[in-house]
Motif scaffolding. Structure first.
Motif, short mmCIF file in Angstrom:
data_model
loop_
_atom_site.label_atom_id
_atom_site.label_comp_id
_atom_site.label_asym_id
_atom_site.label_seq_id
_atom_site.Cartn_x
_atom_site.Cartn_y
_atom_site.Cartn_z
N LYS A 37 0.77 -0.91 0.00
CA LYS A 37 -0.16 0.24 -0.35
C LYS A 37 0.67 1.25 0.42
O LYS A 37 0.70 2.13 -0.70
N LYS A 38 1.80 1.32 1.01
CA LYS A 38 3.13 2.93 0.74
C LYS A 38 3.64 2.94 -0.59
O LYS A 38 3.39 3.54 -1.16
N LEU A 39 4.08 1.25 -1.19
CA LEU A 39 4.73 1.64 -2.69
C LEU A 39 3.35 1.96 -3.74
O LEU A 39 3.99 2.87 -4.73
N LEU A 40 2.41 1.73 -3.56
CA LEU A 40 1.40 1.88 -4.19
C LEU A 40 1.26 3.60 -4.51
O LEU A 40 1.04 4.50 -5.38
N ALA A 41 1.07 4.29 -2.77
CA ALA A 41 0.52 5.17 -2.91
C ALA A 41 2.32 6.30 -3.15
O ALA A 41 1.65 7.40 -3.90
N ARG A 42 3.18 5.86 -3.14
CA ARG A 42 4.75 6.72 -3.46
C ARG A 42 4.35 6.42 -5.37
O ARG A 42 4.42 6.99 -5.55
N ARG A 43 4.19 5.36 -5.84
CA ARG A 43 3.81 5.05 -7.07
C ARG A 43 2.89 6.28 -7.87
O ARG A 43 3.36 6.86 -8.74
N LEU A 44 1.71 6.03 -6.38
CA LEU A 44 0.44 6.60 -7.19
C LEU A 44 1.29 8.16 -7.97
O LEU A 44 1.10 9.33 -8.29
N MET B 239 3.59 9.90 -7.29
CA MET B 239 4.69 10.56 -8.58
C MET B 239 4.60 10.94 -10.25
O MET B 239 4.46 11.07 -10.66
N PHE B 240 3.57 9.70 -10.49
CA PHE B 240 2.73 9.48 -11.80
C PHE B 240 1.64 10.34 -11.61
O PHE B 240 1.95 11.55 -12.62
N LEU B 241 1.39 11.20 -10.57
CA LEU B 241 0.64 12.57 -10.37
C LEU B 241 1.46 13.40 -10.62
O LEU B 241 1.01 14.43 -11.47
N ALA B 242 2.42 13.86 -10.10
CA ALA B 242 3.71 14.78 -10.30
C ALA B 242 4.12 14.48 -11.91
O ALA B 242 3.79 15.74 -12.90
N LEU B 243 4.52 13.52 -12.46
CA LEU B 243 5.04 13.52 -13.40
C LEU B 243 2.97 13.81 -14.95
O LEU B 243 3.90 14.94 -15.91
N ALA B 244 2.45 13.47 -14.20
CA ALA B 244 1.34 13.54 -15.37
C ALA B 244 0.78 15.34 -15.29
O ALA B 244 0.81 16.13 -16.16
#
Length: 124
Positions: A31-38, A40-45
């Motif tokens: 869950k923690k890794l998923l939150a980090r990935r999301l 980062m994806f949001l920031a990149l988007a």
């Protein structure tokens, strides 16, 4: 009830309980890794969206400037074509001897035989 109560019951130390604890820990990590990935994806988007929108706005501004310049140059071209038509008419007229004689009498005060030139000053 505000204070923590100490548990007087001890945990069962079986393999099943240990597996469940490891599974909970692994699930928490996922869950923690998923939150980090999301995140980062949001920031990149958002960065990519900003770049695309700013590029679009700047290209639109450049396009509007070019269209205004084209309109101005088309107007200038029309004026130059009109001027070219007038000059072509003057060239045709200058090939006519009668027109040249009339122009010379008018501009340079030349006269034919038997003509008298009277110079009348302008009222200005």
């Amino acid at each position: 009830m505000g204070a923590e109560r100490k548990r007087s019951v001890s945990k069962i130390q079986t393999t099943f309980v240990k597996q469940q604890e490891y599974a909970e820990i692994a699930s928490a990590r996922k869950k923690k890794l998923l939150a980090r990935r999301l995140t980062m994806f949001l920031a990149l988007a958002s960065i990519l969206s900003y770049l695309l929108i700013s590029s679009n706005i700047s290209q639109t501004a450049k396009l509007n400037a070019k269209m205004a310049q084209k309109k101005q140059l088309d107007h200038e071209l029309t004026k130059l074509k009109d001027q070219q038509d007038i000059l072509n008419e003057n060239i045709i007229k200058l090939n006519d001897d009668d027109y040249i004689a009339k122009l010379a009498r008018k501009e340079y005060f030349f006269s034919d035989k038997g003509e008298i030139i009277f110079n009348i000053p302008d009222e200005n």
